[in-house]
Design an enzyme around this catalytic site. Structure first.
Site, PDB file in Angstrom:
ATOM      1  N   ARG A  36       0.833  -1.214   0.000  1.00 54.18           N
ATOM      2  CA  ARG A  36       0.000   0.000   0.000  1.00 54.18           C
ATOM      3  C   ARG A  36       0.869   1.267   0.000  1.00 54.18           C
ATOM      4  O   ARG A  36       0.453   2.290  -0.550  1.00 54.18           O
ATOM      5  CB  ARG A  36      -0.943  -0.003   1.203  1.00 54.18           C
ATOM      6  CG  ARG A  36      -2.164  -0.865   0.960  1.00 54.18           C
ATOM      7  CD  ARG A  36      -3.121  -0.829   2.107  1.00 54.18           C
ATOM      8  NE  ARG A  36      -4.393  -1.391   1.703  1.00 54.18           N
ATOM      9  CZ  ARG A  36      -5.301  -1.855   2.547  1.00 54.18           C
ATOM     10  NH1 ARG A  36      -5.097  -1.834   3.848  1.00 54.18           N
ATOM     11  NH2 ARG A  36      -6.435  -2.338   2.094  1.00 54.18           N
ATOM     12  N   LYS A 197     -13.327  -9.761   8.354  1.00 54.46           N
ATOM     13  CA  LYS A 197     -14.280  -8.647   8.551  1.00 54.46           C
ATOM     14  C   LYS A 197     -15.684  -9.133   8.179  1.00 54.46           C
ATOM     15  O   LYS A 197     -16.260  -8.725   7.164  1.00 54.46           O
ATOM     16  CB  LYS A 197     -13.871  -7.438   7.714  1.00 54.46           C
ATOM     17  CG  LYS A 197     -12.589  -6.776   8.228  1.00 54.46           C
ATOM     18  CD  LYS A 197     -12.178  -5.590   7.378  1.00 54.46           C
ATOM     19  CE  LYS A 197     -10.899  -4.951   7.899  1.00 54.46           C
ATOM     20  NZ  LYS A 197     -10.333  -3.957   6.994  1.00 54.46           N
ATOM     21  N   GLY A 350      -5.719  -5.459   1.858  1.00 48.74           N
ATOM     22  CA  GLY A 350      -4.382  -5.388   2.428  1.00 48.74           C
ATOM     23  C   GLY A 350      -3.814  -6.752   2.757  1.00 48.74           C
ATOM     24  O   GLY A 350      -2.661  -7.061   2.423  1.00 48.74           O
ATOM     25  N   GLY A 373     -12.519  -4.227   0.857  1.00 46.74           N
ATOM     26  CA  GLY A 373     -13.914  -3.795   0.971  1.00 46.74           C
ATOM     27  C   GLY A 373     -14.276  -2.799  -0.123  1.00 46.74           C
ATOM     28  O   GLY A 373     -15.364  -2.847  -0.703  1.00 46.74           O
TER      29      GLY A 373
HETATM   30  N1  LIG Z   1     -10.814 -18.773  10.004  1.00 45.09           N
HETATM   31  C1  LIG Z   1     -10.337 -17.591  10.393  1.00 45.09           C
HETATM   32  N2  LIG Z   1     -10.453 -17.190  11.678  1.00 45.09           N
HETATM   33  C2  LIG Z   1      -9.958 -15.999  12.084  1.00 45.09           C
HETATM   34  N3  LIG Z   1      -9.322 -15.120  11.275  1.00 45.09           N
HETATM   35  C3  LIG Z   1      -9.170 -15.477   9.991  1.00 45.09           C
HETATM   36  C4  LIG Z   1      -9.674 -16.709   9.484  1.00 45.09           C
HETATM   37  N4  LIG Z   1      -9.373 -16.770   8.174  1.00 45.09           N
HETATM   38  C5  LIG Z   1      -8.716 -15.632   7.865  1.00 45.09           C
HETATM   39  N5  LIG Z   1      -8.584 -14.857   8.953  1.00 45.09           N
HETATM   40  C6  LIG Z   1      -7.873 -13.564   9.067  1.00 45.09           C
HETATM   41  O1  LIG Z   1      -8.466 -12.607   8.236  1.00 45.09           O
HETATM   42  C7  LIG Z   1      -7.561 -11.513   8.159  1.00 45.09           C
HETATM   43  C8  LIG Z   1      -7.784 -10.721   6.908  1.00 45.09           C
HETATM   44  O2  LIG Z   1      -9.134 -10.335   6.823  1.00 45.09           O
HETATM   45  P1  LIG Z   1      -9.634  -9.059   6.008  1.00 45.09           P
HETATM   46  O3  LIG Z   1      -9.115  -7.811   6.644  1.00 45.09           O
HETATM   47  O4  LIG Z   1     -11.114  -9.240   5.912  1.00 45.09           O
HETATM   48  O5  LIG Z   1      -8.947  -9.262   4.577  1.00 45.09           O
HETATM   49  P2  LIG Z   1      -8.355  -8.182   3.548  1.00 45.09           P
HETATM   50  O6  LIG Z   1      -7.407  -7.287   4.296  1.00 45.09           O
HETATM   51  O7  LIG Z   1      -7.670  -8.981   2.497  1.00 45.09           O
HETATM   52  O8  LIG Z   1      -9.546  -7.431   3.033  1.00 45.09           O
HETATM   53  C9  LIG Z   1      -6.184 -12.132   8.244  1.00 45.09           C
HETATM   54  O9  LIG Z   1      -5.453 -11.475   9.267  1.00 45.09           O
HETATM   55  C10 LIG Z   1      -6.438 -13.601   8.581  1.00 45.09           C
HETATM   56  O10 LIG Z   1      -5.599 -14.100   9.608  1.00 45.09           O
HETATM   57  O1  LIG Z   2      -7.727  -2.442   5.144  1.00 44.22           O
HETATM   58  C1  LIG Z   2      -8.695  -1.874   4.627  1.00 44.22           C
HETATM   59  O2  LIG Z   2      -9.739  -2.519   4.081  1.00 44.22           O
HETATM   60  P1  LIG Z   2      -9.690  -4.059   3.551  1.00 44.22           P
HETATM   61  O3  LIG Z   2      -9.344  -4.965   4.721  1.00 44.22           O
HETATM   62  O4  LIG Z   2     -11.104  -4.288   3.071  1.00 44.22           O
HETATM   63  O5  LIG Z   2      -8.697  -4.119   2.444  1.00 44.22           O
HETATM   64  C2  LIG Z   2      -8.785  -0.376   4.513  1.00 44.22           C
HETATM   65  O6  LIG Z   2      -7.610   0.249   5.023  1.00 44.22           O
HETATM   66  C3  LIG Z   2     -10.022   0.131   5.246  1.00 44.22           C
HETATM   67  O7  LIG Z   2      -9.922  -0.203   6.607  1.00 44.22           O
HETATM   68  P2  LIG Z   2     -11.264  -0.354   7.492  1.00 44.22           P
HETATM   69  O8  LIG Z   2     -11.985  -1.608   6.999  1.00 44.22           O
HETATM   70  O9  LIG Z   2     -10.789  -0.473   8.916  1.00 44.22           O
HETATM   71  O10 LIG Z   2     -12.101   0.889   7.244  1.00 44.22           O
END
Ligand SMILES: Nc1ncnc2c1ncn2[C@@H]1O[C@H](COP(=O)(O)OP(=O)(O)O)[C@@H](O)[C@H]1O
Ligand SMILES: O=C(OP(=O)(O)O)[C@H](O)COP(=O)(O)O
Length: 393
Positions: A36, A197, A350, A373
């Site tokens: 990023r 999330k 991320g 997201g």
């Molecule tokens: N089964 C699970 N239980 C808890 N955490 C998980 C599980 N699978 C994935 N994760 C966690 O999800 C996190 C990423 O989620 P998220 O922020 O939604 O993804 P991104 O950043 O790609 O949008 C990672 O830190 C990973 O460890």
């Molecule tokens: O990591 C982010 O989103 P992402 O996990 O959906 O890629 C962005 O920095 C937004 O963060 P936020 O979901 O805490 O608003």
């Protein structure tokens, strides 16, 4: 794009407030993936070369309106300095007299990183007073934080009401690449959703079912579906408020004739650590005191097969806790399938980008998006508040 970009306005000698997304993954006080930060370099270099005073603002994590020592922007600022090969100043505040003094000390071409904007309760509430305080620091607002463009916050949306507001070069690139891929998607179109999330992402599935042919579920998201189906999920991640919605999505997929795929097996562990006991089980055999941490081997094979037969793959959210090697295989095998499919692959988020980097597969994807997201909401056709607020061309 019908929004003005940083190239469309005069920046020389101007104080430019650039909202970036430096919300980078960190572990043990270290940045584990700087994608990023690297992705914002074109905008920052453009502003430096054109003699602007560059003021960078970002969130990091979710400190909930309070100062959190582990979420200061000190490390991202330091990393930026290394990448630019140039001194980068850092403020311990994002508004107020101390921040103003740091801004006043800038010469043309200098760079300053403000403190985490989410240390202020007004940021996520999009408080106009805080937005005005940000605006007082600058002459121009540039939004380059595609990853946070789906948030209507004071530093992403509110500030645009008080300053001329344009997009940065990363924002422009993201909207262009995603727009092209999704305006008339090649089919079969597969969307893969995982991560942790749950609240944010589960609602996205509703609209994804309208546009994708296959929707594959993994990561922490899956367990809310298993629970809704009446399975024991032990200590796994759960959003209790989404159980009915989860069943609704399964029904909707059936009605639309879409291929909605849940894991058939998973890796369970008795602890969230590298030394945990762990094993593969079918999803109807999760022990009550264990936790689901990855998709299992049968699921990986099913997902890899679908991915390899897709023309467009959009993936957001790791399949498991990939930061711990013994729980990383599901994410790795899905990443390998994305890297080798002949279809066009877009990875967003991320942590998903960090996973692709960790397995040295990032260069084999067609597009690594800095937004998870944000790219999902864009894909659904939703207006992104951080983009809507910018000035029209
Ligand atoms: N089964 C699970 N239980 C808890 N955490 C998980 C599980 N699978 C994935 N994760 C966690 O999800 C996190 C990423 O989620 P998220 O922020 O939604 O993804 P991104 O950043 O790609 O949008 C990672 O830190 C990973 O460890
Ligand atoms: O990591 C982010 O989103 P992402 O996990 O959906 O890629 C962005 O920095 C937004 O963060 P936020 O979901 O805490 O608003």
């Amino acid at each position: 794009m019908n929004k003005k970009s940083v190239r469309d306005v005069e920046v020389t000698g101007k104080r430019v407030f650039v909202r970036v997304d430096f919300n980078v993954p960190m572990q043990d006080g270290k940045i584990t993936d700087d994608t990023r930060i690297r992705e914002t370099l074109p905008t920052i270099k453009y502003l430096i070369e054109n003699g602007a005073k560059v003021i960078l603002a970002s969130h990091l994590g979710r400190p909930k309106g309070q100062v959190n020592e582990d979420m200061r922007l000190t490390l991202p600022a330091k990393r930026l300095g290394e990448l630019l090969g140039k001194e980068v100043a850092k403020a311990d505040e994002a508004v107020g007299e101390a921040a103003k003094a740091k801004v006043n000390a800038l010469n043309n071409g200098d760079v300053l990183v403000l403190e985490n904007v989410r240390f202020y309760p007004g940021e996520e509430k999009n408080d106009p007073e805080l937005a005005k305080q940000f605006a007082e620091l600058a002459d121009l607002f540039v939004n380059d934080a595609f990853g946070a463009a789906h948030r209507a916050h004071a530093s992403t949306e509110g500030i645009a009401h008080y300053l001329p507001a344009v997009s940065g070069l990363l924002m422009e690139k993201e909207l262009s690449v995603l727009g092209k891929a999704l305006s008339n998607p090649d089919r079969p179109f597969t969307a893969i959703i995982g991560g942790s999330k749950v609240k944010d992402k589960i609602d996205v599935i509703d609209n994804l079912l309208n546009i994708a042919d296959n929707v594959l579920i993994g990561g922490g998201l899956a367990y809310t579906f298993f629970k809704a189906q009446g399975h024991e999920i032990g200590q796994s991640l759960l959003d209790d408020s989404k159980l009915d919605a989860a069943l609704g999505f399964i029904e909707k997929a059936k009605k639309l004739g879409k291929n909605f795929v849940l894991p058939v097996d998973c890796i369970v562990a008795d602890d969230f650590s590298a030394t945990a006991n762990h094993k593969a089980v079918d999803i109807d055999s999760i022990p009550a005191d264990w936790e689901g941490v990855d998709i299992g081997p049968k699921t990986r094979a099913i997902y890899a097969d679908i991915i390899k037969n897709s023309k467009l793959v959009v993936w957001n959210g790791p399949m498991g806790v990939f930061e711990i090697d013994i729980f990383a295989n599901g994410t790795k095998e899905v990443a390998e399938a994305c890297a080798t499919t002949e279809g066009y692959t877009i990875i967003g988020g991320g942590d998903s980008a960090a996973a692709a980097e960790k397995f040295n597969l990032a260069s084999q994807m067609n597009h690594i998006s800095t937004g998870g997201g944000a790219s999902l909401e864009f894909m659904e056709g939703k207006a992104l508040p951080g983009v809507v607020a910018l000035n029209d061309k």
